[in-house]
Scaffold this motif. Sequence first.
Motif, PDB file in Angstrom:
ATOM      1  N   ALA A   1       0.853  -1.195   0.000  1.00  0.00           N
ATOM      2  CA  ALA A   1       0.000   0.000   0.000  1.00  0.00           C
ATOM      3  C   ALA A   1       0.883   1.237   0.000  1.00  0.00           C
ATOM      4  O   ALA A   1       2.026   1.211   0.447  1.00  0.00           O
ATOM      5  CB  ALA A   1      -0.913  -0.002   1.222  1.00  0.00           C
ATOM      6  N   ARG A   2       0.340   2.324  -0.525  1.00  0.00           N
ATOM      7  CA  ARG A   2       1.053   3.604  -0.546  1.00  0.00           C
ATOM      8  C   ARG A   2       0.303   4.597   0.323  1.00  0.00           C
ATOM      9  O   ARG A   2      -0.921   4.633   0.308  1.00  0.00           O
ATOM     10  CB  ARG A   2       1.159   4.144  -1.978  1.00  0.00           C
ATOM     11  CG  ARG A   2       2.187   3.399  -2.803  1.00  0.00           C
ATOM     12  CD  ARG A   2       1.609   2.430  -3.794  1.00  0.00           C
ATOM     13  NE  ARG A   2       0.643   2.996  -4.728  1.00  0.00           N
ATOM     14  CZ  ARG A   2      -0.400   2.299  -5.169  1.00  0.00           C
ATOM     15  NH1 ARG A   2      -0.641   1.087  -4.772  1.00  0.00           N
ATOM     16  NH2 ARG A   2      -1.235   2.827  -6.039  1.00  0.00           N
ATOM     17  N   ILE A   3       1.078   5.420   1.059  1.00  0.00           N
ATOM     18  CA  ILE A   3       0.474   6.381   1.981  1.00  0.00           C
ATOM     19  C   ILE A   3       1.102   7.752   1.776  1.00  0.00           C
ATOM     20  O   ILE A   3       2.103   8.081   2.410  1.00  0.00           O
ATOM     21  CB  ILE A   3       0.653   5.934   3.441  1.00  0.00           C
ATOM     22  CG1 ILE A   3       0.177   4.498   3.628  1.00  0.00           C
ATOM     23  CG2 ILE A   3      -0.096   6.886   4.384  1.00  0.00           C
ATOM     24  CD1 ILE A   3       0.607   3.885   4.927  1.00  0.00           C
ATOM     25  N   PRO A   4       0.549   8.570   0.880  1.00  0.00           N
ATOM     26  CA  PRO A   4       0.998   9.963   0.820  1.00  0.00           C
ATOM     27  C   PRO A   4       0.511  10.684   2.078  1.00  0.00           C
ATOM     28  O   PRO A   4      -0.668  10.610   2.412  1.00  0.00           O
ATOM     29  CB  PRO A   4       0.324  10.529  -0.430  1.00  0.00           C
ATOM     30  CG  PRO A   4      -0.346   9.386  -1.112  1.00  0.00           C
ATOM     31  CD  PRO A   4      -0.436   8.256  -0.142  1.00  0.00           C
ATOM     32  N   VAL A   5       1.404  11.334   2.774  1.00  0.00           N
ATOM     33  CA  VAL A   5       1.053  12.051   4.006  1.00  0.00           C
ATOM     34  C   VAL A   5       1.074  13.544   3.704  1.00  0.00           C
ATOM     35  O   VAL A   5       2.125  14.116   3.472  1.00  0.00           O
ATOM     36  CB  VAL A   5       2.038  11.713   5.146  1.00  0.00           C
ATOM     37  CG1 VAL A   5       1.642  12.444   6.420  1.00  0.00           C
ATOM     38  CG2 VAL A   5       2.093  10.218   5.388  1.00  0.00           C
TER      39      VAL A   5
END
Length: 141
Positions: A96-100
């Motif tokens: 999964a990818r998590i742009p913060v």
Amino acid sequence: PKKGETVVISGAAGAVGSVVGQIAKIKGAHVVGIAGSDDKLAYLKELGFDETINYKTTNDLDDAIAKACPNGVDVYFDNVGGEISDAVMNHLNRFARIPVCGAISSYNISASEDIGPRVQTKLIKTSALMQGFIVANYSDR
């Protein structure tokens, strides 16, 4: 986001979150928006979001995310941090990818009040990347 993926957006009814959701829909993703009022959820539905969660009225945020994301979460666009992000993290798929983008939950409190291993503010301020891995990811090497 890619076609068929599930994208969850916290702070989804704001300027950034609403655009992120629309782009994810254009790309063919299943889009879930998290916001704090029924009016905001109605707005997200108008924009084409597939599912919405009112974090203020949901008794069990973890369960609400599980129901809205039956295939898990591929992308979590994090505008909020805190307990909302803690709940979403329980449903992340492999890779999964998590742009913060934000950590609204901690903007007006002291670090000692923000309980938990919350790294969002540090990641935002340093534009750092964080990626988990297990040794099996590299077993073919």
